[in-house]
Enzyme design. Structure first.
Site, mmCIF file in Angstrom:
data_model
loop_
_atom_site.group_PDB
_atom_site.id
_atom_site.type_symbol
_atom_site.label_atom_id
_atom_site.label_comp_id
_atom_site.label_asym_id
_atom_site.label_seq_id
_atom_site.Cartn_x
_atom_site.Cartn_y
_atom_site.Cartn_z
ATOM 1 N N GLY A 1 2.692 -1.117 4.245
ATOM 2 C CA GLY A 1 2.746 0.305 3.923
ATOM 3 C C GLY A 1 4.180 0.749 3.700
ATOM 4 C CB SER B 1 4.818 -1.504 11.948
ATOM 5 O OG SER B 1 4.353 -0.172 12.105
ATOM 6 C CG ASN C 1 -1.688 1.285 1.371
ATOM 7 O OD1 ASN C 1 -1.796 2.052 0.411
ATOM 8 N ND2 ASN C 1 -2.258 1.524 2.560
ATOM 9 C CE LYS D 1 0.187 3.591 4.862
ATOM 10 N NZ LYS D 1 -0.160 3.789 6.244
ATOM 11 C CD GLU E 1 -3.262 5.627 6.520
ATOM 12 O OE1 GLU E 1 -3.189 5.690 5.285
ATOM 13 O OE2 GLU E 1 -2.340 5.149 7.233
ATOM 14 C CG HIS F 1 -5.978 1.975 4.891
ATOM 15 N ND1 HIS F 1 -5.586 2.926 5.816
ATOM 16 C CD2 HIS F 1 -4.928 1.130 4.754
ATOM 17 C CE1 HIS F 1 -4.348 2.664 6.207
ATOM 18 N NE2 HIS F 1 -3.918 1.572 5.576
ATOM 19 N N GLY G 1 1.970 2.408 10.584
ATOM 20 C CA GLY G 1 2.895 3.525 10.427
ATOM 21 C C GLY G 1 3.558 3.964 11.723
ATOM 22 C CD GLU H 1 -3.777 -2.499 7.137
ATOM 23 O OE1 GLU H 1 -2.698 -2.818 6.647
ATOM 24 O OE2 GLU H 1 -4.316 -1.400 6.939
#
Ligand code: PEP
Length: 251
Positions: free
Chosen positions: A233, A212, A9, A11, A97, A95, A173, A167
């Protein structure tokens, strides 16, 4: 036997130059490192370049979000059919986010899952709890609710044609990874929740871990019985790191 999947991903990262370099590195290295399925989920604007570079390679590609609408006056949105038109195989749905910064509710996520499937895309449905929710001891309530919304809207068979990514929001992150046991416990819960609707779907669906994951921790996480790969990510932005995670997913 579920074939592991490692999906990157990206992002909102990259430039024409950096994406080009990353793709060349991935293509050059992928043949030797893994039997897992590998995909990259790119910002929409880079998808034509990703298609041009990866067409004919073993690496699949996808989007990071999709509209609930098929087409029309929805400025800034990307339709599922547009992603399909550019050869996307996957699309990330829900996701954290998107849920946190764009107000995506469980219902919107479920509608996006349906829109993706209707266009022939394979949704990667993200679920996961915040730190506060984990500390309150309601991880399973949250993840169960997120899953149930999609099953109720789309049906268990449609969910079974997708991929789930667990996740934990506190691990995304942040450099804090769920321990293999913490992750395995939630993955087993997810499979159990789906088994209540259809045991065959639960057995066949791939449940990825994301948060992570990196070359150092990937092998131990993916070795867990209910972890079928990763959604990556930060570590998907460097070819060597991503290839090392792919190699950890060899079975
Ligand atoms: C993600 O964005 O899906 C993710 C898992 O990010 P990171 O690997 O950087 O934690």
């Amino acid at each position: 036997m579920r074939q592991p999947l490692v999906a990157g991903n990206w992002k909102m990262n990259g430039s024409r130059a950096s994406v080009g370099e990353l793709l060349v590195g991935l293509k050059a290295g992928i043949g030797q490192v893994t039997t897992a399925e590998v995909a990259v989920c790119a910002p929409a604007v880079f998808i034509p370049a990703v298609q041009a570079e990866l067409d004919g390679s073993p690496i699949k590609w996808g989007g990071q979000d999709v509209s609930v609408h098929a087409s029309g006056a929805y400025t800034g949105e990307t339709a599922a059919s547009m992603l399909s038109d550019f050869g996307c195989h996957y699309v990330i749905i829900g996701h954290s986010e998107r849920r946190a910064y764009h107000g995506e509710t469980d219902q919107v996520v479920a509608e996006k899952f349906a829109a993706a499937r209707a266009a022939g895309l394979v949704p990667i449905l993200c679920v996961g709890e915040t730190l506060d929710e984990r500390e309150q001891g309601i991880t399973e309530d949250v993840v169960g609710r997120q899953l149930d919304a999609v099953v109720a809207h789309c049906g268990i068979d449609t969910v079974g044609s997708g991929v789930i990514a667990y996740e934990p929001v506190w691990a995304i992150g942040t450099g804090k990874t769920a321990s293999p046991q913490q992750a395995q416990d939630v993955h087993a819960f997810i499979r159990g929740r789906l088994a209540a609707a259809d045991p065959a779907v639960a057995d066949g669906i791939r449940v990825l871990y994301g948060g992570s994951m990196n070359p150092k921790n990937a092998a131990e996480l993916i070795a867990q019985p209910d972890i079928d790969g990763g959604l990556i990510g930060g570590a998907s932005l460097k070819a060597d790191d991503f290839l090392a995670v792919c190699s950890a997913a060899n079975r």
